[in-house]
Motif scaffolding. Sequence first.
Motif, short mmCIF file in Angstrom:
data_model
loop_
_atom_site.label_atom_id
_atom_site.label_comp_id
_atom_site.label_asym_id
_atom_site.label_seq_id
_atom_site.Cartn_x
_atom_site.Cartn_y
_atom_site.Cartn_z
N GLY A 144 0.78 -1.22 0.00
CA GLY A 144 0.00 0.00 0.00
C GLY A 144 0.81 1.28 0.00
O GLY A 144 0.25 2.37 0.04
N SER A 145 2.13 1.17 -0.05
CA SER A 145 3.01 2.34 0.02
C SER A 145 3.09 3.05 -1.33
O SER A 145 2.75 2.48 -2.37
CB SER A 145 4.41 1.93 0.45
N PRO A 146 3.56 4.31 -1.34
CA PRO A 146 3.78 4.99 -2.61
C PRO A 146 4.72 4.21 -3.54
O PRO A 146 4.53 4.20 -4.75
CB PRO A 146 4.41 6.32 -2.18
N ALA A 147 5.71 3.55 -2.95
CA ALA A 147 6.65 2.77 -3.76
C ALA A 147 5.94 1.63 -4.48
O ALA A 147 6.16 1.39 -5.67
CB ALA A 147 7.77 2.23 -2.88
N GLU A 148 5.07 0.92 -3.76
CA GLU A 148 4.34 -0.19 -4.38
C GLU A 148 3.40 0.32 -5.46
O GLU A 148 3.33 -0.25 -6.55
CB GLU A 148 3.54 -0.97 -3.33
N LYS A 149 2.70 1.42 -5.17
CA LYS A 149 1.76 1.97 -6.14
C LYS A 149 2.47 2.48 -7.38
O LYS A 149 1.89 2.49 -8.48
CB LYS A 149 0.96 3.09 -5.49
N ALA A 150 3.71 2.91 -7.22
CA ALA A 150 4.48 3.41 -8.36
C ALA A 150 5.10 2.28 -9.18
O ALA A 150 5.72 2.52 -10.20
CB ALA A 150 5.57 4.36 -7.88
N GLY A 151 4.95 1.05 -8.70
CA GLY A 151 5.45 -0.09 -9.45
C GLY A 151 6.84 -0.55 -9.07
O GLY A 151 7.44 -1.36 -9.77
N ILE A 152 7.38 -0.05 -7.95
CA ILE A 152 8.70 -0.52 -7.49
C ILE A 152 8.59 -1.98 -7.08
O ILE A 152 7.63 -2.38 -6.41
CB ILE A 152 9.18 0.34 -6.30
N ARG A 153 9.59 -2.78 -7.44
CA ARG A 153 9.53 -4.22 -7.18
C ARG A 153 10.81 -4.73 -6.54
O ARG A 153 11.87 -4.08 -6.63
CB ARG A 153 9.31 -4.98 -8.50
N PRO A 154 10.75 -5.91 -5.89
CA PRO A 154 11.96 -6.50 -5.34
C PRO A 154 13.04 -6.66 -6.42
O PRO A 154 12.73 -6.96 -7.57
CB PRO A 154 11.48 -7.87 -4.83
N ASN A 155 14.28 -6.41 -6.03
CA ASN A 155 15.46 -6.54 -6.89
C ASN A 155 15.66 -5.37 -7.85
O ASN A 155 16.63 -5.37 -8.61
CB ASN A 155 15.47 -7.86 -7.67
N ASP A 156 14.75 -4.38 -7.83
CA ASP A 156 15.02 -3.17 -8.60
C ASP A 156 16.28 -2.51 -8.06
O ASP A 156 16.51 -2.47 -6.86
CB ASP A 156 13.86 -2.18 -8.48
N ILE A 157 17.09 -1.97 -8.95
CA ILE A 157 18.30 -1.24 -8.56
C ILE A 157 18.02 0.26 -8.69
O ILE A 157 17.61 0.72 -9.75
CB ILE A 157 19.51 -1.62 -9.44
N ILE A 158 18.23 1.00 -7.59
CA ILE A 158 18.04 2.44 -7.62
C ILE A 158 19.38 3.07 -8.01
O ILE A 158 20.34 3.04 -7.24
CB ILE A 158 17.57 2.98 -6.26
N LEU A 159 19.44 3.62 -9.20
CA LEU A 159 20.68 4.18 -9.72
C LEU A 159 20.94 5.59 -9.20
O LEU A 159 22.08 5.95 -8.93
CB LEU A 159 20.65 4.18 -11.25
N LEU A 189 15.83 6.86 -10.48
CA LEU A 189 16.20 6.21 -11.73
C LEU A 189 16.39 4.74 -11.41
O LEU A 189 17.26 4.37 -10.60
CB LEU A 189 17.48 6.82 -12.30
N ILE A 190 15.56 3.89 -12.03
CA ILE A 190 15.50 2.48 -11.68
C ILE A 190 16.03 1.61 -12.82
O ILE A 190 15.71 1.83 -13.98
CB ILE A 190 14.04 2.06 -11.39
N SER A 191 16.82 0.61 -12.46
CA SER A 191 17.24 -0.41 -13.42
C SER A 191 16.57 -1.72 -13.02
O SER A 191 16.63 -2.13 -11.85
CB SER A 191 18.77 -0.57 -13.40
N ARG A 192 15.93 -2.36 -13.98
CA ARG A 192 15.22 -3.61 -13.69
C ARG A 192 15.67 -4.67 -14.69
O ARG A 192 15.34 -4.62 -15.87
CB ARG A 192 13.71 -3.41 -13.77
N GLY A 193 16.42 -5.62 -14.21
CA GLY A 193 16.89 -6.69 -15.08
C GLY A 193 17.91 -6.18 -16.09
O GLY A 193 18.45 -5.09 -15.99
N THR A 194 18.17 -6.99 -17.10
CA THR A 194 19.20 -6.65 -18.10
C THR A 194 18.60 -6.33 -19.46
O THR A 194 19.31 -5.91 -20.37
CB THR A 194 20.18 -7.82 -18.26
N ASP A 195 17.28 -6.52 -19.61
CA ASP A 195 16.66 -6.37 -20.92
C ASP A 195 15.96 -5.03 -21.11
O ASP A 195 15.38 -4.78 -22.17
CB ASP A 195 15.65 -7.49 -21.16
#
Length: 488
Positions: A144-159, A189-195
């Motif tokens: 229910g947090s702003p992060a979850e609502k914004a689509g932040i997910r486990p293993n995201d890298i915050i650059l 600025l988020i990096s998600r995976g390598t693709d």
Amino acid sequence: MEEENQQQPSDESKFIKIKKFPFIMGVFLLIFVTAGITTAAFVFGDEKVQSIAPAVSNQREEFNKLYSTYDTIKKQYYKDVDDNILINGAINGMLESLDDPYSDYMNEEEAQSFHQSISSSFEGIGAEIQEQNSRIMVVSPIKGSPAEKAGIRPNDIILSVDGKSLEGMSSSEAVLLIRGKKGTKVELLISRGTDSDPIKVSIVRDTIPIETVYPEMLKNGVAKIQVTSFSENTSKELSDALEEMQKQGMKGLILDLRGNPGGLLEQAIDISSMFVPNGKIVMQMEDREGKKQVSKSRNDGELKLPTVVLIDKGSASASEIVAAAVKESAGIQLIGEKSFGKGTVQTAEDFEDGSNFKYTAAKWLTPDGNWIHKKGIEPDIKVALPAYANLPYISPDHELKVSSTSSEVKAAEEMLSALGYKPGKIDGFYDESTQKAVSTFQKDHKLKVSGTIKGDTTMNMMEELRKKIVNNDTQVKKAEQVLNEQIK
């Protein structure tokens, strides 16, 4: 998300003696079982230490190089250097040399932020982070947090945060940039995976309350109770939720620990004890000498009904303690995906000037003596969420229109397809078919029909996708199937 634990220690947990947190200057012992100091670190306990630090004698030869360097800088460096900067730098250097993401030095400002987090709520985006390989990684967003609502997910890298790179920063330093007053905006600025290319995510900070237990009754007498973290009242909240579900005719239970980054150790033991028979092992603590201290179930009468537990890559630390305890000591099946893998315990000590440092003091082991650190816990039944549950975030600030080409366009096409619209070929190119699908979506959701994706359209697409993920939760559906077979 951080709370002080006021429970008394059991005979098996003298290593983690718990007392009410005293707000006085000095040194305290804090035991952690979270994935790290983050926007949401959890205190396991504290105990006043008799001195700030042992007196260091100039006669100790191992400190000769340190003293020599200090004296040279003080006498010959081209400008004056504050003593505190040199001393704090030396402490920080020692901890960094451990190459351990859970050992860290916090200056006065960072330590103050840490102590302010030991409450029933805090202001920020609501995401647990940790330093990993000189990068800041998301362990899990809070429900229910702003992060979850914004689509932040486990293993995201915050650059970066508001354009400031986080490379090489500790999690404590990153926290100071990410957290902030309610209503203020922060851009990650988020990096998600390598693709996929890095994506910008704008989040409005808010007050993050510590609500940890969410019960609901599903079909056929199956109840699902989600535990999002282990705070000081979680075991009572869970007990109350179980009582409520039993009144509604609960015949089977899904304990949902997905996305749970951890919390208070005593709470993890108490909750494990609800399912593990009295006297059976819940977890073990192992010190540097290999000596083990065992915590056993304090159960007065375990919950006797079919139960399964859901885990995923966001289940870390204290939630892994519970998962391992019910699996190995109660024979309860785990369903979902492999857990995060955090099997160490940290101790933090405050200095008189308000700064502090933490370091890894012990391992925790499962009832069978397994160390899950960096390995995680494998579920008994592996079930992944649908592929569209892992689609990257699309920034509502970016306008996607005909002739646009990007990874965000491809993600938008995949979202539209998952929602039942027909964007044409999913190739990252915004063509007329994509425009037509977007216009239809906008019309169906009473939005301004522009054929472009931005602002409200972006947010509505992601919200509709979130609802679809919830309604087609393959892991919950599998758990229901398993329980229904047991209930019969």
